[in-house]
Enzyme design. Structure first.
Site, PDB file in Angstrom:
ATOM      1  N   ARG A  50      55.623  26.336   2.068  1.00  0.00           N
ATOM      2  CA  ARG A  50      55.719  25.063   1.342  1.00  0.00           C
ATOM      3  C   ARG A  50      55.107  25.210  -0.040  1.00  0.00           C
ATOM      4  NH1 ARG A  50      56.978  20.618   4.620  1.00  0.00           N
ATOM      5  NH2 ARG A  50      56.566  20.812   6.837  1.00  0.00           N
ATOM      6  N   HIS A  51      55.468  26.284  -0.705  1.00  0.00           N
ATOM      7  CA  HIS A  51      54.967  26.497  -2.052  1.00  0.00           C
ATOM      8  C   HIS A  51      55.858  27.467  -2.818  1.00  0.00           C
ATOM      9  CE1 HIS A  51      53.484  30.218  -0.377  1.00  0.00           C
ATOM     10  NE2 HIS A  51      52.595  29.617   0.388  1.00  0.00           N
ATOM     11  N   ALA A  52      55.671  27.451  -4.125  1.00  0.00           N
ATOM     12  CA  ALA A  52      56.265  28.468  -4.999  1.00  0.00           C
ATOM     13  C   ALA A  52      55.103  29.115  -5.755  1.00  0.00           C
ATOM     14  CB  ALA A  52      57.247  27.841  -5.971  1.00  0.00           C
TER      15      ALA A  52
END
Ligand code: TYD
Length: 140
Positions: free
Chosen positions: A52-54
Site C-alpha cells: 500500500r505504498h509507492a
C-alpha cells in the site's frame, strides 16, 4: 501489459543437480540495479494486504522463494497489473513511483524483496491520492 508500466517479470537462471536447485540473482547483471537492501516477508495471513505504498527512489525485485502471493501494481497513469508470484526462480521488477499491494499470501509464503536503496521512510508515499497527483517525482 500496458506499455507505460515498466513492471516486468524476470526469470533467473537455475543450476540443478541431484542435490537440489540453486537460483542466481546478481545485482546489476540479472536485475537492473545493484542490491543495497534485502528483506523478506512471511507469516502474513491470506486476508492481509501489505505494501500500500509507492517509493520515490527505491526499485524492487520481489520473489516468492517459497509459497505464493500476488502483487497488484498501479502506475501514475492508472495502468494496473496483477502479478502471480508462484515460482522460486521468477521475480517481478518494480521501478520507482509504482504503487504496490501484496496480498493472497499462502501459509508457506516467503516473499523475498531486493531493493536498490537503503531503508528511508521519507521516500515512501503511503497516500494513494498523493501518489496519483504525482506529488514527489522520482527526482524529489
Ligand atoms: P512496511 O513498509 O509496512 O512493510 P511492507 O510494505 O513491505 O508490507 O514495513 C513494516 C515495518 O518495518 C515498518 O515499521 C517499517 C519497517 N521497515 C524497516 O525498518 N526497514 C525496511 O527495510 C522495511 C521494508 C520496513
Amino acid at each position: 501489459m500496458p506499455e507505460t508500466i515498466e513492471v516486468k517479470m524476470l526469470n533467473f537462471s537455475q543450476k540443478g543437480d541431484d542435490r537440489g536447485r540453486l537460483v542466481i540473482v546478481e545485482g546489476g547483471i540479472d536485475i537492473p540495479f545493484e542490491i543495497k537492501r534485502v528483506f523478506y516477508i512471511f507469516g502474513s495471513d491470506p486476508d492481509v494486504v501489505r505494501g500500500r505504498h509507492a517509493n520515490r527512489r527505491s526499485e524492487f525485485i520481489l520473489i516468492n522463494v517459497a509459497g505464493t502471493s500476488k502483487v497488484r501494481v498501479v502506475d501514475r497513469n492508472g495502468n494496473e497489473m496483477i502479478i502471480h508470484l508462484n515460482r522460486p526462480h521468477t521475480g517481478v521488477y518494480i521501478p520507482a513511483m509504482v504503487w504496490k499491494d501484496m496480498y493472497d499470501f499462502s501459509p508457506d509464503s516467503v516473499l523475498l524483496v531486493l531493493s536498490s536503496e537503503h531503508y528511508d521512510p521519507d521516500e515512501y508515499i503511503r497516500d494513494f491520492e498523493e501518489f496519483k497527483k504525482g506529488c514527489g517525482n522520482a527526482e524529489a
